[in-house]
Design a protein around this motif. Structure first.
Motif, PDB file in Angstrom:
ATOM      1  N   PRO A 108       4.547  -4.457  -6.511  1.00  0.00           N
ATOM      2  CA  PRO A 108       5.171  -3.906  -7.714  1.00  0.00           C
ATOM      3  C   PRO A 108       6.469  -4.639  -8.068  1.00  0.00           C
ATOM      4  CG  PRO A 108       4.871  -2.213  -6.011  1.00  0.00           C
ATOM      5  CD  PRO A 108       4.520  -3.514  -5.407  1.00  0.00           C
ATOM      6  N   ASP A 109       6.898  -4.466  -9.294  1.00  0.00           N
ATOM      7  CA  ASP A 109       8.191  -5.000  -9.741  1.00  0.00           C
ATOM      8  C   ASP A 109       9.315  -4.043  -9.377  1.00  0.00           C
ATOM      9  OD1 ASP A 109       7.492  -7.431 -11.603  1.00  0.00           O
ATOM     10  OD2 ASP A 109       6.025  -5.874 -12.030  1.00  0.00           O
ATOM     11  N   LEU A 110       9.017  -2.739  -9.434  1.00  0.00           N
ATOM     12  CA  LEU A 110      10.007  -1.695  -9.147  1.00  0.00           C
ATOM     13  C   LEU A 110       9.360  -0.656  -8.246  1.00  0.00           C
ATOM     14  CD1 LEU A 110      12.323   0.093 -11.653  1.00  0.00           C
ATOM     15  CD2 LEU A 110      10.883   1.432 -10.162  1.00  0.00           C
ATOM     16  N   VAL A 111      10.119  -0.184  -7.267  1.00  0.00           N
ATOM     17  CA  VAL A 111       9.664   0.882  -6.374  1.00  0.00           C
ATOM     18  C   VAL A 111      10.761   1.930  -6.291  1.00  0.00           C
ATOM     19  CG1 VAL A 111       9.299   1.434  -3.927  1.00  0.00           C
ATOM     20  CG2 VAL A 111       8.073  -0.479  -4.962  1.00  0.00           C
ATOM     21  N   ALA A 112      10.354   3.198  -6.334  1.00  0.00           N
ATOM     22  CA  ALA A 112      11.279   4.300  -6.098  1.00  0.00           C
ATOM     23  C   ALA A 112      10.789   5.087  -4.892  1.00  0.00           C
ATOM     24  CB  ALA A 112      11.363   5.206  -7.322  1.00  0.00           C
ATOM     25  N   GLU A 113      11.708   5.370  -4.001  1.00  0.00           N
ATOM     26  CA  GLU A 113      11.422   6.171  -2.804  1.00  0.00           C
ATOM     27  C   GLU A 113      12.345   7.382  -2.814  1.00  0.00           C
ATOM     28  OE1 GLU A 113       9.033   5.663  -0.739  1.00  0.00           O
ATOM     29  OE2 GLU A 113       8.570   3.530  -0.811  1.00  0.00           O
ATOM     30  N   ILE A 114      11.772   8.573  -2.640  1.00  0.00           N
ATOM     31  CA  ILE A 114      12.569   9.788  -2.548  1.00  0.00           C
ATOM     32  C   ILE A 114      12.697  10.135  -1.079  1.00  0.00           C
ATOM     33  CG2 ILE A 114      12.687  12.248  -3.070  1.00  0.00           C
ATOM     34  CD1 ILE A 114      10.831   9.950  -5.379  1.00  0.00           C
ATOM     35  N   ASP A 126      15.332   0.470   5.999  1.00  0.00           N
ATOM     36  CA  ASP A 126      14.323  -0.518   6.412  1.00  0.00           C
ATOM     37  C   ASP A 126      13.187  -0.608   5.401  1.00  0.00           C
ATOM     38  OD1 ASP A 126      15.833  -0.989   8.679  1.00  0.00           O
ATOM     39  OD2 ASP A 126      14.449   0.024  10.057  1.00  0.00           O
ATOM     40  N   LYS A 127      12.768   0.518   4.880  1.00  0.00           N
ATOM     41  CA  LYS A 127      11.679   0.520   3.907  1.00  0.00           C
ATOM     42  C   LYS A 127      12.111  -0.181   2.617  1.00  0.00           C
ATOM     43  CE  LYS A 127       7.996   3.541   2.311  1.00  0.00           C
ATOM     44  NZ  LYS A 127       7.484   4.910   2.266  1.00  0.00           N
ATOM     45  N   ALA A 128      13.330   0.081   2.161  1.00  0.00           N
ATOM     46  CA  ALA A 128      13.833  -0.578   0.948  1.00  0.00           C
ATOM     47  C   ALA A 128      13.895  -2.088   1.148  1.00  0.00           C
ATOM     48  CB  ALA A 128      15.209  -0.031   0.581  1.00  0.00           C
ATOM     49  N   TRP A 129      14.399  -2.529   2.284  1.00  0.00           N
ATOM     50  CA  TRP A 129      14.489  -3.969   2.558  1.00  0.00           C
ATOM     51  C   TRP A 129      13.106  -4.585   2.724  1.00  0.00           C
ATOM     52  CZ3 TRP A 129      18.472  -6.246   0.855  1.00  0.00           C
ATOM     53  CH2 TRP A 129      19.727  -5.643   0.896  1.00  0.00           C
ATOM     54  N   MET A 130      12.165  -3.814   3.267  1.00  0.00           N
ATOM     55  CA  MET A 130      10.793  -4.324   3.396  1.00  0.00           C
ATOM     56  C   MET A 130      10.217  -4.593   2.008  1.00  0.00           C
ATOM     57  SD  MET A 130       7.371  -2.652   5.087  1.00  0.00           S
ATOM     58  CE  MET A 130       7.054  -3.561   6.584  1.00  0.00           C
ATOM     59  N   TRP A 131      10.419  -3.660   1.083  1.00  0.00           N
ATOM     60  CA  TRP A 131       9.928  -3.872  -0.279  1.00  0.00           C
ATOM     61  C   TRP A 131      10.520  -5.156  -0.865  1.00  0.00           C
ATOM     62  CZ3 TRP A 131       5.684  -1.866  -1.679  1.00  0.00           C
ATOM     63  CH2 TRP A 131       5.325  -0.565  -1.367  1.00  0.00           C
ATOM     64  N   LEU A 132      11.833  -5.318  -0.732  1.00  0.00           N
ATOM     65  CA  LEU A 132      12.473  -6.519  -1.277  1.00  0.00           C
ATOM     66  C   LEU A 132      11.928  -7.787  -0.621  1.00  0.00           C
ATOM     67  CD1 LEU A 132      16.227  -5.465  -1.615  1.00  0.00           C
ATOM     68  CD2 LEU A 132      14.504  -5.593  -3.425  1.00  0.00           C
ATOM     69  N   SER A 133      11.722  -7.738   0.680  1.00  0.00           N
ATOM     70  CA  SER A 133      11.246  -8.931   1.395  1.00  0.00           C
ATOM     71  C   SER A 133       9.850  -9.350   0.945  1.00  0.00           C
ATOM     72  CB  SER A 133      11.274  -8.707   2.907  1.00  0.00           C
ATOM     73  OG  SER A 133      10.230  -7.849   3.316  1.00  0.00           O
ATOM     74  N   ASP A 150      20.523   5.030  -4.333  1.00  0.00           N
ATOM     75  CA  ASP A 150      20.900   3.695  -3.862  1.00  0.00           C
ATOM     76  C   ASP A 150      20.024   2.688  -4.591  1.00  0.00           C
ATOM     77  OD1 ASP A 150      22.706   4.782  -2.045  1.00  0.00           O
ATOM     78  OD2 ASP A 150      21.254   4.799  -0.404  1.00  0.00           O
ATOM     79  N   VAL A 151      20.659   1.675  -5.150  1.00  0.00           N
ATOM     80  CA  VAL A 151      19.954   0.648  -5.914  1.00  0.00           C
ATOM     81  C   VAL A 151      19.968  -0.645  -5.106  1.00  0.00           C
ATOM     82  CG1 VAL A 151      19.889  -0.665  -8.069  1.00  0.00           C
ATOM     83  CG2 VAL A 151      20.651   1.740  -8.084  1.00  0.00           C
ATOM     84  N   TYR A 152      18.789  -1.129  -4.773  1.00  0.00           N
ATOM     85  CA  TYR A 152      18.607  -2.361  -4.003  1.00  0.00           C
ATOM     86  C   TYR A 152      18.036  -3.431  -4.927  1.00  0.00           C
ATOM     87  CZ  TYR A 152      18.907   0.396   0.340  1.00  0.00           C
ATOM     88  OH  TYR A 152      19.310   1.204   1.365  1.00  0.00           O
ATOM     89  N   ARG A 153      18.642  -4.607  -4.899  1.00  0.00           N
ATOM     90  CA  ARG A 153      18.138  -5.766  -5.644  1.00  0.00           C
ATOM     91  C   ARG A 153      18.363  -7.000  -4.789  1.00  0.00           C
ATOM     92  NH1 ARG A 153      21.084  -6.106 -11.119  1.00  0.00           N
ATOM     93  NH2 ARG A 153      19.560  -7.736 -11.443  1.00  0.00           N
TER      94      ARG A 153
END
Length: 186
Positions: A108-114, A126-133, A150-153
């Motif tokens: 995906p281009d964008l992911v949201a995790e609650i 870790d999950k957010a960084w995994m998505w980015l990686s 939290d916004v990760y880019r």
């Protein structure tokens, strides 16, 4: 006692078959991590965010949105399948009319995790960084207890938005904006 060497690794196809038997979860490098229903509040936040994003994405025909059970196949041999709470796939990645059966093999281009009550801060990071990686360009991690996001880019420091701030689509969904409070309140 079970060790990592005792664990039978599963494939994405086996995980899909387990769903028909009521087993729900994600695969992380072949290891099943069962998940449980997350409750009313979590479901409402998923829907609120989906409505906000859908109201922007759908009329502009920018792409597709998926919810928590869709699954994204990130790695093979051993397989990793993650379930973002909300995901956006641009029309460039998944053109109109293309049916995706089973897990998406497109990132995906964008992911949201609650964040769920059982999630540890480390697990969520870790999950957010995994998505980015894996190439996701924008990750939002929503914290219901603190009503923050939290916004990760890639190549940016993590930014935390409060209840009075606005989420924006950055370069993934230019022009998208919604109040953080709208996502938590509905």
């Amino acid at each position: 006692m079970t060790t990592d060497t005792d664990t039978e690794l599963l494939t994405a196809d086996e995980l899909l078959r387990l769903y028909s038997r009521g087993v729900r979860g994600e695969l992380i490098r072949g290891v099943l991590h069962e998940t449980m229903p997350t409750g009313q509040e979590h479901g409402e936040i998923v829907m609120n965010l989906g409505i906000e994003l859908g109201g922007f994405v759908k009329p502009r025909r920018l792409g597709r949105l998926t919810g928590p059970d869709a699954g994204v196949w990130l790695e093979r041999d051993p397989d990793t399948v993650r379930e973002p709470d909300v995901a956006f796939f641009s029309v460039e990645k998944v053109p109109p009319g293309v049916r995706v059966r089973g897990y998406s093999e497109t990132v995906p281009d964008l992911v949201a995790e609650i964040v769920s009550p059982s999630d540890s801060p480390r697990k969520v990071r870790d999950k957010a960084w995994m998505w980015l990686s894996h190439g996701v360009r924008l990750v939002w991690v929503l914290h219901p207890d603190s009503r923050t996001v939290d916004v990760y880019r890639p190549d940016f420091a993590v930014a935390t938005l409060g209840d009075d701030a606005f989420l924006d689509g950055a370069d993934v969904l230019p022009g998208f904006s919604c109040a953080v409070s709208a996502v938590f309140d509905g």
